[in-house]
Design an enzyme around this catalytic site. Structure first.
Site, PDB file in Angstrom:
ATOM      1  N   CYS A   8      10.988  26.568   4.968  1.00  0.00           N
ATOM      2  CA  CYS A   8       9.667  26.994   4.480  1.00  0.00           C
ATOM      3  C   CYS A   8       8.711  27.008   5.670  1.00  0.00           C
ATOM      4  O   CYS A   8       9.139  26.844   6.817  1.00  0.00           O
ATOM      5  CB  CYS A   8       9.177  26.107   3.342  1.00  0.00           C
ATOM      6  SG  CYS A   8       8.884  24.389   3.784  1.00  0.00           S
ATOM      7  N   ASN A  11       7.746  22.750   6.395  1.00  0.00           N
ATOM      8  CA  ASN A  11       8.802  21.730   6.261  1.00  0.00           C
ATOM      9  C   ASN A  11       8.243  20.367   5.832  1.00  0.00           C
ATOM     10  O   ASN A  11       8.766  19.321   6.203  1.00  0.00           O
ATOM     11  CB  ASN A  11       9.630  21.592   7.559  1.00  0.00           C
ATOM     12  CG  ASN A  11      10.918  20.775   7.413  1.00  0.00           C
ATOM     13  OD1 ASN A  11      11.310  20.051   8.326  1.00  0.00           O
ATOM     14  ND2 ASN A  11      11.581  20.852   6.286  1.00  0.00           N
ATOM     15  N   CYS A  13       6.579  20.439   2.357  1.00  0.00           N
ATOM     16  CA  CYS A  13       6.451  20.564   0.888  1.00  0.00           C
ATOM     17  C   CYS A  13       7.731  21.131   0.269  1.00  0.00           C
ATOM     18  O   CYS A  13       8.562  20.400  -0.262  1.00  0.00           O
ATOM     19  CB  CYS A  13       5.259  21.437   0.511  1.00  0.00           C
ATOM     20  SG  CYS A  13       3.653  20.791   1.038  1.00  0.00           S
ATOM     21  N   ARG A  14       7.890  22.471   0.312  1.00  0.00           N
ATOM     22  CA  ARG A  14       8.973  23.103  -0.452  1.00  0.00           C
ATOM     23  C   ARG A  14      10.370  22.819   0.091  1.00  0.00           C
ATOM     24  O   ARG A  14      11.278  22.471  -0.689  1.00  0.00           O
ATOM     25  CB  ARG A  14       8.734  24.619  -0.531  1.00  0.00           C
ATOM     26  CG  ARG A  14       7.529  24.994  -1.371  1.00  0.00           C
ATOM     27  CD  ARG A  14       7.122  26.432  -1.120  1.00  0.00           C
ATOM     28  NE  ARG A  14       6.703  26.627   0.273  1.00  0.00           N
ATOM     29  CZ  ARG A  14       6.463  27.804   0.838  1.00  0.00           C
ATOM     30  NH1 ARG A  14       6.616  28.907   0.122  1.00  0.00           N
ATOM     31  NH2 ARG A  14       6.074  27.884   2.090  1.00  0.00           N
ATOM     32  N   SER A  15      10.579  22.974   1.395  1.00  0.00           N
ATOM     33  CA  SER A  15      11.965  22.824   1.882  1.00  0.00           C
ATOM     34  C   SER A  15      12.470  21.377   1.822  1.00  0.00           C
ATOM     35  O   SER A  15      13.636  21.167   1.473  1.00  0.00           O
ATOM     36  CB  SER A  15      12.171  23.457   3.264  1.00  0.00           C
ATOM     37  OG  SER A  15      11.376  22.841   4.244  1.00  0.00           O
ATOM     38  N   ASP A 122       3.433  28.501  -2.372  1.00  0.00           N
ATOM     39  CA  ASP A 122       3.315  27.326  -1.514  1.00  0.00           C
ATOM     40  C   ASP A 122       2.332  26.316  -2.103  1.00  0.00           C
ATOM     41  O   ASP A 122       1.129  26.587  -2.186  1.00  0.00           O
ATOM     42  CB  ASP A 122       2.825  27.781  -0.137  1.00  0.00           C
ATOM     43  CG  ASP A 122       3.009  26.703   0.908  1.00  0.00           C
ATOM     44  OD1 ASP A 122       3.061  25.520   0.529  1.00  0.00           O
ATOM     45  OD2 ASP A 122       3.094  27.051   2.093  1.00  0.00           O
TER      46      ASP A 122
END
Ligand code: 4NP
Length: 160
Positions: A8, A11, A13-15, A122
């Site tokens: 993401c 690196n 939050c999402r990933s 995001d």
């Protein structure tokens, strides 16, 4: 060994959420010793940081262990991964820019595996970690089913 890396923008939050959720699902399937899982950023902005508190809270609330996380940027060594999984279209463009001409492996958005060509918004900007969590969970379930259908694993591996 099958290598999966989630990517993401930052690196944090999402990933890392995807790394934690996918690791949890892979452990439940008894495949932790046959699939390696990592995550990285397309930007250098959050290098060295830990997972965002909002992401960590969602994982903890659902009993998903959070790996000790140190954000890093995607590098050329990551070209070796079998699955390079972005969260949105800018991620895919940046992956291509950072590690372009790759010889093998799949590069897709996570929800592609759930039959949805949609981006995962995001939560750094939306602050909606619940939606991000449920989309990432759905994508990780579908990705694992996809990988299981394409690789022959030793299914005698112990499950947790
Ligand atoms: P992520 O969210 O890509 O899901 O980790 C972001 C984290 C940090 C920033 C942007 C997005 N940032 O601008 O620092």
């Amino acid at each position: 060994m099958v290598k999966v890396i989630f990517v993401c923008l930052g690196n944090i939050c999402r990933s890392p959420m995807a790394e934690a959720i996918f690791s949890h699902l892979v452990a439940e399937a008894g495949l932790s010793d046959q699939i390696t899982i990592d995550s990285a950023a397309t930007s250098p902005w959050e290098i060295g940081k830990t997972i965002h508190e909002g992401a960590n809270e969602r994982l903890q609330a659902l009993g998903i262990p959070t790996p000790k996380h140190v954000a890093r940027q995607l590098d050329i060594e990551d070209i070796k991964a079998d699955y390079i999984i972005g969260m949105d279209e800018p991620n895919l463009r940046a992956i291509n820019y950072l590690i372009g001409a790759r010889p093998s492996g799949e590069v897709n958005m996570l929800l592609h595996y759930a039959g949805e060509e949609t981006q995962i918004a995001d939560p750094w900007y939306t602050e909606d970690f619940d939606t991000a969590f449920s989309e990432i969970y759905r994508g990780c379930q579908a990705l694992l089913a996809h990988i299981q259908s394409r690789h022959s694993f030793n299914q005698d591996a112990p499950s947790i």
